[in-house]
Design a protein around this motif. Structure first.
Motif, PDB file in Angstrom:
ATOM      1  N   ASP A 145       0.882  -1.395  -0.220  1.00  0.00           N
ATOM      2  CA  ASP A 145      -0.040  -0.157  -0.035  1.00  0.00           C
ATOM      3  C   ASP A 145       0.964   1.287  -0.135  1.00  0.00           C
ATOM      4  O   ASP A 145       0.623   2.159  -0.648  1.00  0.00           O
ATOM      5  CB  ASP A 145      -0.880   0.054   1.190  1.00  0.00           C
ATOM      6  CG  ASP A 145      -1.700  -1.231   1.366  1.00  0.00           C
ATOM      7  OD1 ASP A 145      -2.797  -1.337   1.350  1.00  0.00           O
ATOM      8  OD2 ASP A 145      -0.987  -2.170   1.750  1.00  0.00           O
ATOM      9  N   ALA A 174       0.113  -6.670   0.966  1.00  0.00           N
ATOM     10  CA  ALA A 174      -1.030  -5.736   1.226  1.00  0.00           C
ATOM     11  C   ALA A 174      -1.343  -5.630   2.920  1.00  0.00           C
ATOM     12  O   ALA A 174      -1.227  -6.840   3.396  1.00  0.00           O
ATOM     13  CB  ALA A 174      -2.299  -6.139   0.603  1.00  0.00           C
ATOM     14  N   GLU A 176      -3.950  -5.342   4.253  1.00  0.00           N
ATOM     15  CA  GLU A 176      -5.174  -5.911   4.371  1.00  0.00           C
ATOM     16  C   GLU A 176      -4.961  -7.681   4.814  1.00  0.00           C
ATOM     17  O   GLU A 176      -5.499  -8.184   5.523  1.00  0.00           O
ATOM     18  CB  GLU A 176      -5.824  -5.637   3.193  1.00  0.00           C
ATOM     19  CG  GLU A 176      -7.307  -6.520   3.039  1.00  0.00           C
ATOM     20  CD  GLU A 176      -7.875  -6.398   1.679  1.00  0.00           C
ATOM     21  OE1 GLU A 176      -7.764  -5.329   0.988  1.00  0.00           O
ATOM     22  OE2 GLU A 176      -8.405  -7.372   1.363  1.00  0.00           O
ATOM     23  N   ASP A 177      -3.798  -7.967   4.091  1.00  0.00           N
ATOM     24  CA  ASP A 177      -3.484  -9.321   4.435  1.00  0.00           C
ATOM     25  C   ASP A 177      -2.598  -9.515   5.631  1.00  0.00           C
ATOM     26  O   ASP A 177      -2.921 -10.486   6.214  1.00  0.00           O
ATOM     27  CB  ASP A 177      -2.305  -9.905   3.031  1.00  0.00           C
ATOM     28  CG  ASP A 177      -3.352 -10.059   1.870  1.00  0.00           C
ATOM     29  OD1 ASP A 177      -4.269 -10.534   1.922  1.00  0.00           O
ATOM     30  OD2 ASP A 177      -2.586  -9.939   0.778  1.00  0.00           O
ATOM     31  N   GLY A 200       3.900 -10.908   0.368  1.00  0.00           N
ATOM     32  CA  GLY A 200       3.095 -10.961  -0.730  1.00  0.00           C
ATOM     33  C   GLY A 200       3.574 -12.187  -1.492  1.00  0.00           C
ATOM     34  O   GLY A 200       4.435 -13.035  -1.080  1.00  0.00           O
ATOM     35  N   ARG A 285      -6.462 -17.720   1.690  1.00  0.00           N
ATOM     36  CA  ARG A 285      -6.423 -17.113   0.234  1.00  0.00           C
ATOM     37  C   ARG A 285      -5.259 -16.631  -0.070  1.00  0.00           C
ATOM     38  O   ARG A 285      -4.378 -16.493   0.845  1.00  0.00           O
ATOM     39  CB  ARG A 285      -7.509 -16.172   0.248  1.00  0.00           C
ATOM     40  CG  ARG A 285      -7.302 -14.918   1.133  1.00  0.00           C
ATOM     41  CD  ARG A 285      -8.094 -13.689   0.916  1.00  0.00           C
ATOM     42  NE  ARG A 285      -7.368 -12.539   1.477  1.00  0.00           N
ATOM     43  CZ  ARG A 285      -7.788 -11.955   2.532  1.00  0.00           C
ATOM     44  NH1 ARG A 285      -8.859 -12.342   3.121  1.00  0.00           N
ATOM     45  NH2 ARG A 285      -7.133 -10.936   3.150  1.00  0.00           N
ATOM     46  N   LYS A 288      -2.587 -10.638  -1.790  1.00  0.00           N
ATOM     47  CA  LYS A 288      -2.467  -9.602  -3.054  1.00  0.00           C
ATOM     48  C   LYS A 288      -1.195  -9.373  -3.473  1.00  0.00           C
ATOM     49  O   LYS A 288      -0.192  -9.278  -2.961  1.00  0.00           O
ATOM     50  CB  LYS A 288      -3.426  -8.577  -2.523  1.00  0.00           C
ATOM     51  CG  LYS A 288      -4.740  -8.682  -2.367  1.00  0.00           C
ATOM     52  CD  LYS A 288      -5.376  -7.187  -2.232  1.00  0.00           C
ATOM     53  CE  LYS A 288      -7.044  -7.316  -2.105  1.00  0.00           C
ATOM     54  NZ  LYS A 288      -7.259  -6.001  -1.771  1.00  0.00           N
ATOM     55  N   SER A 289      -1.078  -9.323  -4.816  1.00  0.00           N
ATOM     56  CA  SER A 289       0.026  -8.829  -5.532  1.00  0.00           C
ATOM     57  C   SER A 289       0.250  -7.258  -5.440  1.00  0.00           C
ATOM     58  O   SER A 289      -0.832  -6.662  -5.317  1.00  0.00           O
ATOM     59  CB  SER A 289       0.183  -9.311  -6.938  1.00  0.00           C
ATOM     60  OG  SER A 289      -1.030  -8.771  -7.853  1.00  0.00           O
ATOM     61  N   GLN A 292      -2.349  -5.811  -7.941  1.00  0.00           N
ATOM     62  CA  GLN A 292      -3.553  -5.704  -7.502  1.00  0.00           C
ATOM     63  C   GLN A 292      -3.577  -4.577  -6.611  1.00  0.00           C
ATOM     64  O   GLN A 292      -4.731  -3.765  -6.873  1.00  0.00           O
ATOM     65  CB  GLN A 292      -4.055  -6.942  -6.698  1.00  0.00           C
ATOM     66  CG  GLN A 292      -4.466  -8.112  -7.595  1.00  0.00           C
ATOM     67  CD  GLN A 292      -4.694  -9.265  -6.658  1.00  0.00           C
ATOM     68  OE1 GLN A 292      -3.487  -9.892  -6.151  1.00  0.00           O
ATOM     69  NE2 GLN A 292      -5.910  -9.903  -6.620  1.00  0.00           N
ATOM     70  N   VAL A 293      -2.671  -4.172  -5.803  1.00  0.00           N
ATOM     71  CA  VAL A 293      -2.842  -2.953  -4.813  1.00  0.00           C
ATOM     72  C   VAL A 293      -2.643  -1.886  -5.836  1.00  0.00           C
ATOM     73  O   VAL A 293      -3.568  -0.797  -5.397  1.00  0.00           O
ATOM     74  CB  VAL A 293      -1.785  -3.186  -3.608  1.00  0.00           C
ATOM     75  CG1 VAL A 293      -1.788  -1.959  -2.680  1.00  0.00           C
ATOM     76  CG2 VAL A 293      -1.880  -4.520  -2.953  1.00  0.00           C
ATOM     77  N   GLU A 296      -6.006  -0.969  -7.351  1.00  0.00           N
ATOM     78  CA  GLU A 296      -6.978  -0.414  -6.348  1.00  0.00           C
ATOM     79  C   GLU A 296      -6.615   1.164  -6.165  1.00  0.00           C
ATOM     80  O   GLU A 296      -7.676   1.570  -5.558  1.00  0.00           O
ATOM     81  CB  GLU A 296      -6.887  -1.306  -4.834  1.00  0.00           C
ATOM     82  CG  GLU A 296      -7.397  -2.534  -5.046  1.00  0.00           C
ATOM     83  CD  GLU A 296      -7.141  -3.493  -3.847  1.00  0.00           C
ATOM     84  OE1 GLU A 296      -7.434  -4.568  -3.802  1.00  0.00           O
ATOM     85  OE2 GLU A 296      -6.389  -3.055  -2.973  1.00  0.00           O
TER      86      GLU A 296
END
Ligand code: NAP
Length: 305
Positions: A145, A174, A176-177, A200, A285, A288-289, A292-293, A296
């Motif tokens: 991020d 991420a 979030e992860d 990641g 899961r 995120k790569s 992907q971040v 976003e």
């Protein structure tokens, strides 16, 4: 099973509280903050919002009372008071009878890592190993991020990313992860005395990040590989203090120059080149790569370009 979350009004703490509210009864969530008013919405949902300040150890006995597991979110006072703050939190958790302390550490920590920001993580891990309460180390990688929201837009605005990290690699993750993993280890059993590398899906150099920014923004961006001395001279030239004790009030960047340069040196020398499957093992899961971040945050990248 009552779960304490410290630093609960911060970015990490709020997201952890949000996820925990879906997993445990609200009354079993104990949110510690210096600013309870900031978490009024969580109190309305039934969570226990309590005042606690690691700089006031006397506030922590009441704050931690009844908590069984604890997510200790490292404070943001890098190179400053952080170690003393963590000591106070750990001592209070032991006294309160907490049965597990999960701590947000950093990948690649250890006595040989030259990154100044890892020194307090290494020391905090040592305190936790010695305190007698089962620990869980969440060794988070650098946040993707931060790269997508600040580093790449800033570089695009300047036309170049100046770095002394060379072609060293790091598996950007991420936030979030990281939060999802932290929530998993305090809301499910079996994580006592475990160490997780929260990374990641791929090791990337900052040069790779630049190539991705070029592809996604359609704008040219140079990777300007410099020495540690050149990078430090750049920070000097824009008024970034070298050390935290030099005073950060007027700094254009919230971290001291020597700390940031030591971080890039650690990347260059491979201390952060850690890749693991722990996010998938803990959350079920894939992580995120960076792509992907970045997608976003594509508006930030395009605006900067
Ligand atoms: N892996 C990475 O790349 C990366 C990047 C950035 C940060 N981090 C680490 O992750 C942590 C959380 O990040 P974040 O984005 O959530 O940071 P943040 O929003 O700045 O939150 C930091 C938290 O530290 C708590 N804190 C500060 N001083 C405290 C004190 N005296 N007593 C008790 N709590 C105190 C604050 O709690 P209250 O205000 O609620 O009291 C605040 O919520 C950071 O502090 C840092 O250690 C890692």
């Amino acid at each position: 099973m009552s779960i304490i979350v410290t630093g609960a009004s911060g970015n990490f703490g709020r997201k952890a509280a949000d996820l925990l509210l879906d997993k445990v009864p609200a009354s079993e969530l104990i949110l510690i903050t210096r600013r309870p008013a900031a978490l009024a919405a969580y109190a309305e949902r039934g969570a226990q919002v309590r005042y606690g300040d690691f700089d006031e150890p006397a506030s922590l006995a009441a704050a931690f009372a009844g908590g069984q597991r604890m997510l200790l979110i490292s404070t943001d006072q890098v190179g400053g008071e952080r170690l003393r703050q963590h000591r106070a939190a750990i001592d209070a958790a032991v006294a309160a009878g907490v049965q597990q302390i999960a701590y947000t550490s950093f990948i690649g920590v250890g006595p040989d890592n030259p990154a100044i920001s890892t020194v307090e993580h290494t020391a905090t891990e040592a305190m936790l190993r010695a305190c007698g309460v089962p620990y869980t180390f969440l060794r988070d990688s650098q946040y993707a991020d931060a790269i997508a929201q600040f580093a790449l837009p800033g570089a695009l605005a300047m036309g170049a990313w100046m770095s002394s990290a060379g072609d060293g690699r790091i598996a950007l993750v991420a936030r979030e992860d990281c939060v999802a993993c932290a929530v998993a280890v305090v809301s499910t059993p079996g994580h006592e005395n475990k160490i997780y590398d929260i990374t990641g899906p791929e090791l990337l150099s900052y040069r790779d990040c630049v190539a991705l920014a070029v592809e996604l923004s359609g704008r040219p961006l140079a990777y300007d590989a410099v020495t540690d001395e050149q990078k430090l001279a750049f920070f000097d030239s824009i008024g970034v203090p070298r050390r935290i004790e030099d005073g950060m009030e007027n700094s254009p960047i919230p971290w001291p120059g020597e700390e940031m340069v030591s971080f890039e040196r650690a990347i260059r020398e491979g201390h952060f080149a850690v890749l693991s499957d722990h996010v998938e093992r803990l959350t079920g899961r894939k992580p995120k790569s960076l792509r992907q971040v970045c997608m976003e945050n594509i508006d930030k990248l395009r605006l900067a370009a």
